[in-house]
Each structure stands twice: as structure tokens, then as C-alpha cells.
Design an enzyme around this catalytic site. Structure first.
Site, mmCIF file in Angstrom:
data_model
loop_
_atom_site.group_PDB
_atom_site.id
_atom_site.type_symbol
_atom_site.label_atom_id
_atom_site.label_comp_id
_atom_site.label_asym_id
_atom_site.label_seq_id
_atom_site.Cartn_x
_atom_site.Cartn_y
_atom_site.Cartn_z
ATOM 1 N N GLU A 17 -3.901 7.304 -4.551
ATOM 2 C CA GLU A 17 -4.060 6.971 -5.778
ATOM 3 C C GLU A 17 -5.446 7.614 -6.088
ATOM 4 O OE1 GLU A 17 -4.033 2.751 -5.369
ATOM 5 O OE2 GLU A 17 -2.076 2.558 -4.789
ATOM 6 N N HIS A 30 -1.473 0.423 -9.781
ATOM 7 C CA HIS A 30 -2.162 -0.499 -9.155
ATOM 8 C C HIS A 30 -2.720 -1.836 -9.708
ATOM 9 C CE1 HIS A 30 -3.955 -0.906 -4.704
ATOM 10 N NE2 HIS A 30 -3.743 -2.042 -5.368
ATOM 11 N N ARG A 38 0.816 -1.171 -0.211
ATOM 12 C CA ARG A 38 -0.038 0.058 -0.002
ATOM 13 C C ARG A 38 0.779 1.330 0.016
ATOM 14 N NH1 ARG A 38 -3.405 -2.664 -1.770
ATOM 15 N NH2 ARG A 38 -5.678 -3.049 -0.570
HETATM 16 C C1 8YV Z 1 -7.190 -5.070 -5.488
HETATM 17 C C2 8YV Z 1 -5.462 -5.115 -4.035
HETATM 18 O O1 8YV Z 1 -7.794 -5.893 -6.338
HETATM 19 O O2 8YV Z 1 -6.069 -6.909 -2.997
HETATM 20 C C3 8YV Z 1 -5.743 -5.837 -2.882
HETATM 21 O O3 8YV Z 1 -5.879 -5.508 -1.748
HETATM 22 O O4 8YV Z 1 -4.719 -4.056 -3.637
HETATM 23 C C4 8YV Z 1 -5.795 -5.233 -5.350
HETATM 24 O O5 8YV Z 1 -5.465 -6.503 -5.572
HETATM 25 C C5 8YV Z 1 -7.561 -3.551 -6.047
HETATM 26 O O6 8YV Z 1 -7.200 -2.666 -4.965
HETATM 27 C C6 8YV Z 1 -9.281 -3.335 -6.018
HETATM 28 O O7 8YV Z 1 -9.459 -2.326 -6.769
#
Ligand code: 8YV
Length: 326
Positions: free
Chosen positions: A261, A279, A232
């Protein structure tokens, strides 16, 4: 129809997810522009949320939904949900663990190599016609590196398994040593950073990990240092990272995630020694489809009275909470 279950769907789910939700539920679609009006009109009947995590499921939203029972998150990370507020009401939170491990691990290896071997920069060099005037400069290598994993959960292990096949040493930092993991464990991140040259961040977001990779860590990592972040944006002090990249405190970075983001600061965009992607770690047709199914299946299972399929660790299930729905 009194038996119908009303669901709030936040943040543009995939069409297949929306279609599947609509088969079983009355669905209210909400984005940032209409969330307040949807909640003021239908908040009293909404019993479930499906969310992509782009908008926060904060305490105010949870408070505005008195019948809320379950929040089904699309993604393994659920830092966009106010867990304390959900737990205080006994609301179930689910995520999509495991189904994306291999995809994100494959992707991370790609980002590691792209960053170290400068693949996007070399692509731009060729397209700009610069090859006609001379060869691309030599780059860093994975060959002489030691990888420090920041986090060794399910995705971290899948990444380490792949990196191990490249024959380079791996160590890791996490709060506690992980069962079944033989790599050297560092309880202290800074000590690990000074012993390695490459960090791969793959820890959950949230308050506990906010800015855990900061100026002190970059100084410890040193001028050959490379940071890969697939966790993150909040895990890294982004301003300190920009300074470190600009001033040669570290060598480079490969980033899939950012502090705010989808906004990426110009100061990062103009740096030549960073690979930036929007992302996309789990972003394939295959994996997003499976994640979407799990979002829907968690809601279906809950409202069929069978409990959640993949509740998050903190959620009050099965210990203190009985299935509310029949
Ligand atoms: C999400 C992600 O799919 O799984 C997570 O925590 O960061 C990504 O794989 C994405 O953020 C969905 O919008």
C-alpha cells in the site's frame, strides 16, 4: 524544561491527534522524508512514539531511540512494529482494539455485498450510459453461499453477527476453536476453503499469517469463490490472487488491503471482477476520532505513571515490567 516528555509522531496523524499530543508533549513530526534527520537530532530524548503504521517501527529505529519506553499505534493491527525488538527492551506497545470493531464489521458487510452484487461495476455501467442500451447482467448472490471466516477475533465476531442476520451459514478457521463461538471450526484452512464459496479474511498480519491464502486455497475455493480481505495485504499471495481472478479459478474479490500500500498493481486494477477500496475499513470521522483519542490516552496514561490502557497481548505488561515513569 526537564519534565517535558519528547514524542516522535510518525505518519501524519489526524490534526486532532497532533493537537492533543502537542498539549502534553514535545512532539517531533516525522515522515519517510525526514525521519532519519529527526532521529539523528532528537533520538536521544525521545521516550514515546505515536505511529499510524505507514512506516515501520523497525529494530534500527528502536535501537536509535535509547530512551524509548512506549509505542502507541493508531490501529488495531500492529504488524508494522518490530515486536521482538520492542520486547527485548521491555518497551510497551499499545494499539486501538475494540473501538473500531463495529465500524469495520459494518464496512465488511458492505464490501461483501458490493463484491457479490457488483455495485461499483453497476454504478460504472450506469454512468457510462450503458443502461440506455440494455439491462445490467444478472449477478452472483449471497443467498446460496456459505461464509468461511478466516479468523474469528473481536472484529471477526462482529462481522459474523451481522452475516448471521442475513440467514446464511457461517464456519470459521483459526488456529484454535474460539471460546463462546458456536460456528463450526476448521483447524485446516484448505479443508474449509473446499467446503465454502466465500472467504472473509480478518486475521492479524505478520509472519505467522503471511500468504496463508495462496494458490492452493484459491483452487480449493473454486470457480464460484469470492475472497474478501479486510485484514492485511500480507495475508494473501497477491500474485496468486491476480492469477486466480484472471484465470477464473475463483469468481471475484473485494479488497480493502494490499501487499504494498498504497501501490496497487495494474494487473489488479484492470480486472473487472474485483472491488478495490483504499484501506478504509475504519475510515470514518467517528471511529478515527475515537482511535486517535486512545492513541493519545495510552501515552498520557503511561507518562502519568498509570501504565498503558490497551497494551498488545505480547507486550511485557503487567507481568515483568514496572512503570518506568513516575
Ligand atoms: C488503521 C487498520 O486505522 O486498525 C487497523 O489495523 O488497518 C486501520 O483501521 C489504519 O491502518 C491507520 O492508518
Amino acid at each position: 524544561m526537564p519534565d517535558q516528555v519528547h514524542i516522535l509522531s510518525m505518519g501524519q496523524m489526524m490534526p486532532a491527534v497532533d493537537a492533543a499530543l502537542a498539549q502534553d508533549f514535545v512532539v517531533y513530526q516525522a515522515g519517510s522524508e525526514n525521519l532519519a534527520s529527526v532521529v539523528s537530532q532528537f533520538g536521544g530524548v525521545i521516550r514515546g512514539i505515536a505511529t499510524r503504521g505507514r512506516q515501520r517501527t523497525d529494530a534500527a529505529l528502536i535501537a536509535a531511540l535509547p530512551k524509548l519506553e512506549v509505542i502507541s499505534n493508531f490501529g488495531v493491527g500492529y504488524d508494522s512494529i518490530d515486536l521482538a525488538a520492542a520486547m527485548a527492551r521491555g518497551i510497551i506497545v499499545t494499539n486501538t482494539p475494540d473501538v473500531l470493531n463495529e465500524e469495520v464489521a459494518d464496512f465488511t458487510v458492505g464490501l461483501v455485498l458490493s463484491t457479490i452484487r457488483e455495485l461499483p461495476q453497476a454504478d460504472r455501467f450506469l454512468r457510462d450510459g450503458k443502461w440506455l442500451k440494455g439491462a445490467y447482467p444478472l449477478t452472483q448472490t449471497l443467498r446460496d453461499r456459505t461464509i468461511g471466516m478466516v479468523g474469528m477475533g473481536r472484529i471477526g465476531r462482529a462481522i459474523a453477527k451481522r452475516i448471521a442476520a442475513f440467514g446464511v451459514p457461517i464456519v470459521y478457521h483459526s488456529r484454535k476453536p474460539q471460546d463462546g463461538v458456536d460456528y463450526r471450526h476448521y483447524p485446516d484452512l484448505k479443508t474449509m476453503a473446499s467446503d465454502v464459496d466465500t472467504l472473509i479474511a480478518v486475521v492479524p498480519g505478520g509472519a505467522a499469517t503471511k500468504h496463508m491464502i495462496d494458490a492452493g486455497i484459491f483452487a480449493a475455493l473454486g470457480p464460484r469463490g469470492i475472497l474478501i480481505n479486510v485484514a492485511r495485504g500480507s495475508v494473501v499471495d497477491q500474485n496468486a490472487l491476480i492469477d486466480a481472478l484472471r484465470d477464473g479459478i475463483i469468481h471475484g474479490a473485494g479488497l480493502d488491503v494490499f501487499a504494498d500500500e498504497p501501490n496497487v498493481p495494474l494487473a489488479l486494477l484492470v480486472l473487472p471482477n474485483v472491488v478495490l477500496v483504499p484501506h478504509i475499513g475504519s475510515g470514518t470521522h467517528h471511529t478515527r476520532a475515537v482511535m486517535g483519542e486512545l492513541v493519545v490516552d495510552n501515552l498520557r496514561s503511561w507518562f502519568a505513571g498509570k501504565g498503558p490502557l490497551t497494551p498488545v497481548a505480547e507486550t511485557p505488561w503487567p507481568k515483568t515490567c514496572k512503570t518506568k515513569s513516575a
